[in-house]
Design a protein around this motif. Structure first.
Motif, PDB file in Angstrom:
ATOM      1  N   LEU A 222       0.798  -0.992  -0.048  1.00 19.56           N
ATOM      2  CA  LEU A 222       0.026  -0.015  -0.057  1.00 19.56           C
ATOM      3  C   LEU A 222       0.853   1.170   0.006  1.00 19.56           C
ATOM      4  CD1 LEU A 222      -2.650   1.497   0.369  1.00 19.56           C
ATOM      5  CD2 LEU A 222      -2.491   1.094   2.987  1.00 19.56           C
ATOM      6  N   TYR A 223       0.838   2.094  -1.021  1.00 24.89           N
ATOM      7  CA  TYR A 223       1.518   3.301  -1.193  1.00 24.89           C
ATOM      8  C   TYR A 223       0.765   4.484  -0.343  1.00 24.89           C
ATOM      9  CZ  TYR A 223       3.934   0.983  -5.110  1.00 24.89           C
ATOM     10  OH  TYR A 223       4.818   0.059  -6.096  1.00 24.89           O
ATOM     11  N   ALA A 224       1.891   5.354   0.517  1.00 29.94           N
ATOM     12  CA  ALA A 224       1.186   6.564   1.039  1.00 29.94           C
ATOM     13  C   ALA A 224       0.954   7.536  -0.001  1.00 29.94           C
ATOM     14  CB  ALA A 224       2.084   6.770   2.216  1.00 29.94           C
ATOM     15  N   ASN A 225      -0.103   8.046  -0.034  1.00 29.07           N
ATOM     16  CA  ASN A 225      -0.125   9.237  -1.015  1.00 29.07           C
ATOM     17  C   ASN A 225      -0.051   8.834  -2.335  1.00 29.07           C
ATOM     18  OD1 ASN A 225      -0.740  11.839  -1.588  1.00 29.07           O
ATOM     19  ND2 ASN A 225       1.478  12.601  -1.107  1.00 29.07           N
ATOM     20  N   TRP A 226      -0.374   7.534  -2.978  1.00 35.34           N
ATOM     21  CA  TRP A 226      -0.486   7.236  -4.094  1.00 35.34           C
ATOM     22  C   TRP A 226      -1.359   8.122  -5.119  1.00 35.34           C
ATOM     23  CZ3 TRP A 226      -3.772   4.934  -7.960  1.00 35.34           C
ATOM     24  CH2 TRP A 226      -3.249   4.290  -8.904  1.00 35.34           C
ATOM     25  N   PRO A 227      -1.146   8.364  -6.352  1.00 36.08           N
ATOM     26  CA  PRO A 227      -0.206   8.038  -7.197  1.00 36.08           C
ATOM     27  C   PRO A 227       1.127   8.972  -7.085  1.00 36.08           C
ATOM     28  CG  PRO A 227      -1.876   9.072  -8.598  1.00 36.08           C
ATOM     29  CD  PRO A 227      -2.279   9.296  -7.015  1.00 36.08           C
ATOM     30  N   HIS A 228       1.002  10.100  -6.187  1.00 34.31           N
ATOM     31  CA  HIS A 228       2.078  11.067  -6.176  1.00 34.31           C
ATOM     32  C   HIS A 228       3.593  10.376  -5.478  1.00 34.31           C
ATOM     33  CE1 HIS A 228      -0.890  13.652  -7.172  1.00 34.31           C
ATOM     34  NE2 HIS A 228      -1.563  13.167  -6.214  1.00 34.31           N
ATOM     35  N   SER A 229       3.165   9.290  -4.643  1.00 35.60           N
ATOM     36  CA  SER A 229       4.552   8.959  -4.052  1.00 35.60           C
ATOM     37  C   SER A 229       4.261   7.050  -4.105  1.00 35.60           C
ATOM     38  CB  SER A 229       4.740   9.341  -2.681  1.00 35.60           C
ATOM     39  OG  SER A 229       4.726   8.204  -1.791  1.00 35.60           O
ATOM     40  N   THR A 230       5.510   6.454  -4.069  1.00 37.64           N
ATOM     41  CA  THR A 230       5.438   5.111  -3.913  1.00 37.64           C
ATOM     42  C   THR A 230       6.160   4.642  -2.863  1.00 37.64           C
ATOM     43  OG1 THR A 230       7.512   4.949  -5.482  1.00 37.64           O
ATOM     44  CG2 THR A 230       5.162   4.323  -6.640  1.00 37.64           C
ATOM     45  N   GLU A 231       5.908   5.380  -1.589  1.00 36.90           N
ATOM     46  CA  GLU A 231       6.532   5.000  -0.478  1.00 36.90           C
ATOM     47  C   GLU A 231       5.618   3.998   0.313  1.00 36.90           C
ATOM     48  OE1 GLU A 231       6.956   8.298   2.335  1.00 36.90           O
ATOM     49  OE2 GLU A 231       6.973   6.787   4.019  1.00 36.90           O
ATOM     50  N   VAL A 232       6.005   2.885   0.575  1.00 40.73           N
ATOM     51  CA  VAL A 232       5.226   1.802   0.969  1.00 40.73           C
ATOM     52  C   VAL A 232       4.989   1.947   2.369  1.00 40.73           C
ATOM     53  CG1 VAL A 232       5.025  -0.762   1.444  1.00 40.73           C
ATOM     54  CG2 VAL A 232       6.091   0.127  -0.854  1.00 40.73           C
ATOM     55  N   ALA A 249      -7.956   4.453  -3.769  1.00 40.48           N
ATOM     56  CA  ALA A 249      -8.611   4.483  -5.338  1.00 40.48           C
ATOM     57  C   ALA A 249      -8.636   3.025  -5.972  1.00 40.48           C
ATOM     58  CB  ALA A 249      -8.201   5.525  -6.067  1.00 40.48           C
ATOM     59  N   SER A 250      -9.432   2.767  -6.796  1.00 46.45           N
ATOM     60  CA  SER A 250      -9.308   1.458  -7.692  1.00 46.45           C
ATOM     61  C   SER A 250      -9.303   0.302  -6.893  1.00 46.45           C
ATOM     62  CB  SER A 250      -8.362   1.817  -8.866  1.00 46.45           C
ATOM     63  OG  SER A 250      -6.911   1.767  -8.279  1.00 46.45           O
ATOM     64  N   GLY A 251      -8.174  -0.417  -7.354  1.00 48.56           N
ATOM     65  CA  GLY A 251      -8.190  -1.974  -6.909  1.00 48.56           C
ATOM     66  C   GLY A 251      -7.904  -1.913  -5.363  1.00 48.56           C
ATOM     67  N   MET A 252      -6.919  -0.897  -4.911  1.00 48.12           N
ATOM     68  CA  MET A 252      -6.693  -1.174  -3.514  1.00 48.12           C
ATOM     69  C   MET A 252      -7.745  -0.781  -2.373  1.00 48.12           C
ATOM     70  SD  MET A 252      -3.775  -1.495  -2.249  1.00 48.12           S
ATOM     71  CE  MET A 252      -2.579  -1.958  -3.040  1.00 48.12           C
TER      72      MET A 252
END
Ligand SMILES: Nc1ncnc2c1ncn2[C@@H]1O[C@H](COP(=O)(O)OP(=O)(O)O)[C@@H](O)[C@H]1O
Ligand SMILES: CC(=O)N[C@@H](CCC(=O)OP(=O)(O)O)C(=O)O
Length: 304
Positions: A222-232, A249-252
């Motif tokens: 799970l990314y924090a602040n997706w899609p702006h960051s890919t910090e898990v 959003a979406s599949g998450m």
């Protein structure tokens, strides 16, 4: 009924010998325990990854764990719908399912994806038995809406699992089999519903009192602040996930909702793992500090 923990472990396969001592200990601890593994359609990207998944499942079974597979197949359904010139449409991560789409969902999930996984697992021995949530009233659902901006939106034949009759699944586990379950459910009146596979896996994990629920997908976690960051986000409590849900959003969204429901209902931990990495199911289950995102119950955070 015989407790499931009495199922005798069979011989280990070579890969177990490759595990670190701490992983071997975790494998030992999980003997006789149910682990529900959700294999997402986006993680089924190559033959090698599907074969690696099948090997992991067999390794876990041979080591004495009780793996139960719930599979997805969203991209595979969408590809078939496109070939048939039928619309592909999602609301809040859930497919809008007309009666024509439902036929395709059932055909692709139970007739194709499930058959392929069963075949790959059974290349190692007579382990896998495929079934649909419809079989023997295993999953009963009621029609549900999608919630978009706080409003219910009709999405057709999409169901919410309201009852799981886990006896058939338990009987298979007692016979040393690996159930491979398609996320399709029966309504109380005999109608058929499309169930998001993450939520089906969560319902199954709760009904089987699983030790772990793991979900293999196509991101690291799970990314924090997706899609702006890919910090898990490496570890979160149920309460923390609940706060994040409105932003997802979406599949998450169904994935995290599934993790939340599972740990709130007694599953010891839920994990989002990167299914694009070979052996991610095995490593994720036996690692003391699993990669990806781990969701734990609130009380555990308070204790530890
Ligand atoms: N916060 C988030 N962190 C990671 N992925 C996210 C996030 N929000 C949305 N996603 C999307 O969710 C997708 C995974 O869900 P999904 O497409 O349903 O996969 P699967 O077929 O494995 O269930 C990711 O590929 C990504 O595009
Ligand atoms: C209601 C709903 O959205 N059902 C999903 C079922 C498959 C699924 O969830 O597959 P993944 O896990 O691969 O996304 C669908 O029709 O795509």
């Amino acid at each position: 009924m015989k407790p499931l923990g009495t199922v005798k472990p069979t011989s280990h396969v070579a890969v177990v010998g490759d595990l670190f001592p701490v992983e071997q200990l975790e494998l030992e601890r999980l003997r006789g325990k149910v682990v529900v593994i959700k294999f997402g359609g986006h993680a089924m990207v190559s033959q090698e990854l599907k074969q690696s998944f099948a090997r992991d499942v067999v390794t876990l079974r041979r080591a004495g764990l009780l793996p139960v597979v719930v599979h997805g197949g969203g991209p595979q359904i969408s590809a078939m719908l496109e070939r048939l010139d039928l619309a592909v449409h999602f609301e809040a991560g859930l497919r809008v399912t007309t009666p024509e789409v439902m036929d395709v969902v059932r055909m692709v999930l139970t007739g194709r994806v499930q058959r392929e996984l069963v075949g790959l697992i059974n290349a190692h021995g007579p382990f896998a038995v495929g079934m649909s949530g419809e079989d023997a009233h295993t999953m009963t659902a009621v029609r549900r809406a999608a919630w978009v901006n706080g409003e219910p939106v009709d999405i057709g034949l999409v169901g919410e699992v309201v009852d799981v009759n886990a006896e058939t699944v338990r009987a298979l586990l007692e016979q040393d089999r690996v159930p491979v379950i398609s996320p399709v459910a029966r309504g109380t009146g005999g109608e058929v519903y499309n169930i998001n596979a993450d939520l089906a896996a969560a319902a199954m994990a709760v009904a089987l009192d699983a030790e772990k629920l793991v979900m293999l997908t196509d991101v690291e976690g799970l990314y924090a602040n997706w899609p702006h960051s890919t910090e898990v986000i490496r570890r979160a409590t149920a309460e923390e996930i609940e706060k994040l849900l409105p932003e997802l959003a979406s599949g998450m969204l169904p994935k995290m909702e599934g993790c939340l429901r599972a740990v709130r209902a007694g599953v010891r931990s839920a994990h989002i793992l990167d299914g694009r990495v070979p052996n991610s199911a095995l490593r994720g289950i036996v690692s003391g500090d699993a990669p990806g995102t781990t969701v734990i119950p609130d009380q555990e955070a308070r204790v530890g």
